[in-house]
Design a protein around this motif. Structure first.
Motif, PDB file in Angstrom:
ATOM      1  N   UNK A  60      39.812  39.708  53.230  1.00 42.47           N
ATOM      2  CA  UNK A  60      38.517  40.040  53.822  1.00 42.47           C
ATOM      3  C   UNK A  60      38.329  41.539  54.027  1.00 42.47           C
ATOM      4  N   UNK A  61      39.410  42.258  54.321  1.00 39.56           N
ATOM      5  CA  UNK A  61      39.362  43.713  54.544  1.00 39.56           C
ATOM      6  C   UNK A  61      38.340  44.102  55.610  1.00 39.56           C
ATOM      7  N   UNK A 371      37.536  44.381  42.681  1.00 36.72           N
ATOM      8  CA  UNK A 371      38.030  43.527  43.758  1.00 36.72           C
ATOM      9  C   UNK A 371      36.896  43.146  44.706  1.00 36.72           C
ATOM     10  N   UNK A 372      35.741  42.895  44.116  1.00 38.53           N
ATOM     11  CA  UNK A 372      34.587  42.324  44.814  1.00 38.53           C
ATOM     12  C   UNK A 372      34.098  41.166  43.956  1.00 38.53           C
ATOM     13  N   UNK A 373      34.744  40.021  44.115  1.00 39.85           N
ATOM     14  CA  UNK A 373      34.426  38.856  43.298  1.00 39.85           C
ATOM     15  C   UNK A 373      34.236  37.624  44.177  1.00 39.85           C
ATOM     16  N   UNK A 403      45.802  32.450  54.672  1.00 36.71           N
ATOM     17  CA  UNK A 403      44.976  33.312  53.816  1.00 36.71           C
ATOM     18  C   UNK A 403      43.619  33.481  54.482  1.00 36.71           C
ATOM     19  N   UNK A 404      43.271  34.708  54.841  1.00 45.49           N
ATOM     20  CA  UNK A 404      41.987  34.982  55.468  1.00 45.49           C
ATOM     21  C   UNK A 404      40.931  35.216  54.392  1.00 45.49           C
ATOM     22  N   UNK A 405      39.954  34.327  54.340  1.00 43.20           N
ATOM     23  CA  UNK A 405      38.860  34.439  53.379  1.00 43.20           C
ATOM     24  C   UNK A 405      37.530  34.400  54.123  1.00 43.20           C
ATOM     25  N   UNK A 406      36.475  34.821  53.426  1.00 42.67           N
ATOM     26  CA  UNK A 406      35.130  34.840  53.976  1.00 42.67           C
ATOM     27  C   UNK A 406      34.183  34.075  53.062  1.00 42.67           C
ATOM     28  N   UNK A 418      37.754  39.839  48.889  1.00 41.50           N
ATOM     29  CA  UNK A 418      37.658  41.262  49.210  1.00 41.50           C
ATOM     30  C   UNK A 418      38.996  41.791  49.713  1.00 41.50           C
ATOM     31  N   UNK A 419      40.070  41.644  48.968  1.00 41.97           N
ATOM     32  CA  UNK A 419      41.351  42.159  49.457  1.00 41.97           C
ATOM     33  C   UNK A 419      41.352  43.687  49.487  1.00 41.97           C
ATOM     34  N   UNK A 420      42.202  44.271  50.316  1.00 36.37           N
ATOM     35  CA  UNK A 420      42.361  45.727  50.251  1.00 36.37           C
ATOM     36  C   UNK A 420      42.743  46.161  48.837  1.00 36.37           C
TER      37      UNK A 420
END
Length: 444
Positions: A60-61, A371-373, A403-406, A418-420
């Protein structure tokens, strides 16, 4: 520094997070939500460690903020040095070099080789609002055109510019006037198919602005080169360039909202560059501050200098500590070549997601850059019926397994990645394996 590995020692959320959540309920407004009710104790790189000792992979970053990773050493060093010097004077009262240096960097890095100026603010919404102010002042016109599925912030003006009602707009009106909305070139959902999307969406845009607004009344057209909260929608090829050129022909300010897409995220410094578009004004935020609140408007000198002295500003805009953090973040982006890293890891991400899409019909489309998919999830691949229920279940399964996702999307059916940009390929791969297992559990 937190070891870069996933580690679960309790259920997620654990007992200490649950206790803190009870305190939150008793003290924090219920109007402020939370994706996952865990409480972070320490974070670095692409790992978040909560108060129970669980270590989650961060996809998520902080909503695309910690692109250089949490607690980036260059950011930390610059912030420490600055906070020991002074914490605030207000740039409108007495100036300081870090503000000027951030503006110099923005003028250099943003698209176009024309003469530019910048102004710093606290948040993306503030940046967008000030870009509209600048466009209106410089042109002497009032109307602003925005797009379906767009998101631009939570202030009154930026709520008006935002397309999605819940949770952003419902019950908060009336909104600012002279805002007009037109269709977005959304290839996956364009009625006549993606191959006709660009030309038809542009024709509809031109017709609607001409008939409902009038070119001579239009101060600005505001567009995200890749829509963020709306669902990571990549406009059909050529659409953004057509809109920008039409604005140029009609004396209309073209504003690119790159608050989420900016600073290497999409595999270039800015997403506008993918279509060789040079905005008149560009808004930035999120990743620029390396985790501290900072945003900016950068644009053509004649536009940025048109506003009378004192017409732009804010007490905290360009705070020296935030500026120091930005300089550290930009240094990391340059020195570690995060543009190339976003491209490389973006290829890894796309390959894995495409493979999953071929196996699971619930994935209607994979889209994005660098890394914006994202994946758009549907219950019927033929009818493309949005499936927010399976999206929520998939997200919950990811969270349970570290795993933190949005999610995002107008219909609540898009899961975004959106990983770092500094995440290791091994940790990215592990996170995608967690996602794959969750997908098998929910939609297998």
């Amino acid at each position: 520094m937190v070891a870069q590995r996933r580690e679960l020692v309790t259920a997620v959320p654990g007992p200490r997070s649950a206790a803190l959540q009870e305190r939150r309920v008793r003290s924090v407004s219920a109007g402020i939500g939370a994706v996952l009710p865990i409480y972070i104790d320490e974070a670095s790189g692409a790992i978040l460690r909560d108060v129970d000792g669980n270590q989650l992979i961060d996809f998520a970053s902080g909503i695309a903020v910690t692109s250089v990773g949490n607690s980036d050493p260059r950011v930390v060093a610059r912030v420490r040095e600055q906070v020991e010097k002074f914490t605030h004077t207000c740039f409108m009262v007495t100036s300081y070099e870090p503000y000027v240096e951030v503006c110099e960097q923005l003028n250099e890095l943003t698209p176009g080789d024309h003469e530019k100026r910048s102004a710093l603010f606290n948040s993306g919404a503030e940046a967008v609002e000030n870009a509209v102010k600048i466009a209106r002042y410089a042109t002497g016109r009032d109307a602003v055109v925005a797009f379906d599925h767009g998101y631009h912030g939570r202030t009154n003006l930026t709520m008006a510019l935002t397309a999605k009602a819940m949770p952003y707009k419902s019950g908060f009106g009336p909104f600012a006037g002279e805002i007009y909305r037109v269709p977005m070139a959304y290839p996956y959902r364009w009625p006549t198919g993606p191959e006709r999307c660009s030309a038809e969406a542009f024709a509809a845009f031109v017709e609607m602005v001409h008939a409902q607004v009038g070119e001579l009344n239009t101060a600005a057209v505001l567009l995200e080169p890749i829509q963020g909260e709306g669902g990571f929608i990549v406009p059909a090829p050529g659409f953004v360039a057509r809109v920008a050129e039409w604005c140029h022909q009609n004396g209309i300010v073209f504003i690119a909202d790159e608050v989420q897409t900016g600073f290497c995220r999409t595999g270039d410094w800015f997403a506008s560059t993918h279509e060789n578009v040079v905005p008149d004004l560009i808004t930035t935020g999120k990743a620029i501050g390396g985790g501290l609140p900072l945003a900016a408007v950068t644009g053509r000198a004649e536009l940025m200098n048109a506003v009378h002295t004192g017409g732009l500003g804010g007490t905290y805009g360009g705070n020296p500590i935030a500026c120091a953090a930005a300089l550290g973040a930009i240094e990391t982006m340059r020195e570690d070549n995060l543009v190339e890293r976003a491209r490389q890891l973006g290829g890894v991400l796309r390959s894995r997601l495409d493979t999953l899409a071929s196996k699971y019909p619930v994935i209607g489309e994979v889209r994005g850059r660098g890394l914006m998919q994202a994946v758009e999830l549907v219950s019927d691949s033929g009818a493309k019926t949005p499936d927010p229920a399976v999206t929520a279940a998939l997200t919950a399964a990811c969270h349970r397994n570290g795993l933190l996702t949005l999610t995002c999307g107008t219909f609540g059916n898009v899961l975004r990645f959106l990983p770092p940009l500094v995440i290791s390929e091994e940790l990215l791969d592990e996170g995608l394996s967690v996602f794959e297992s969750a997908l098998a559990e929910v939609a297998g």
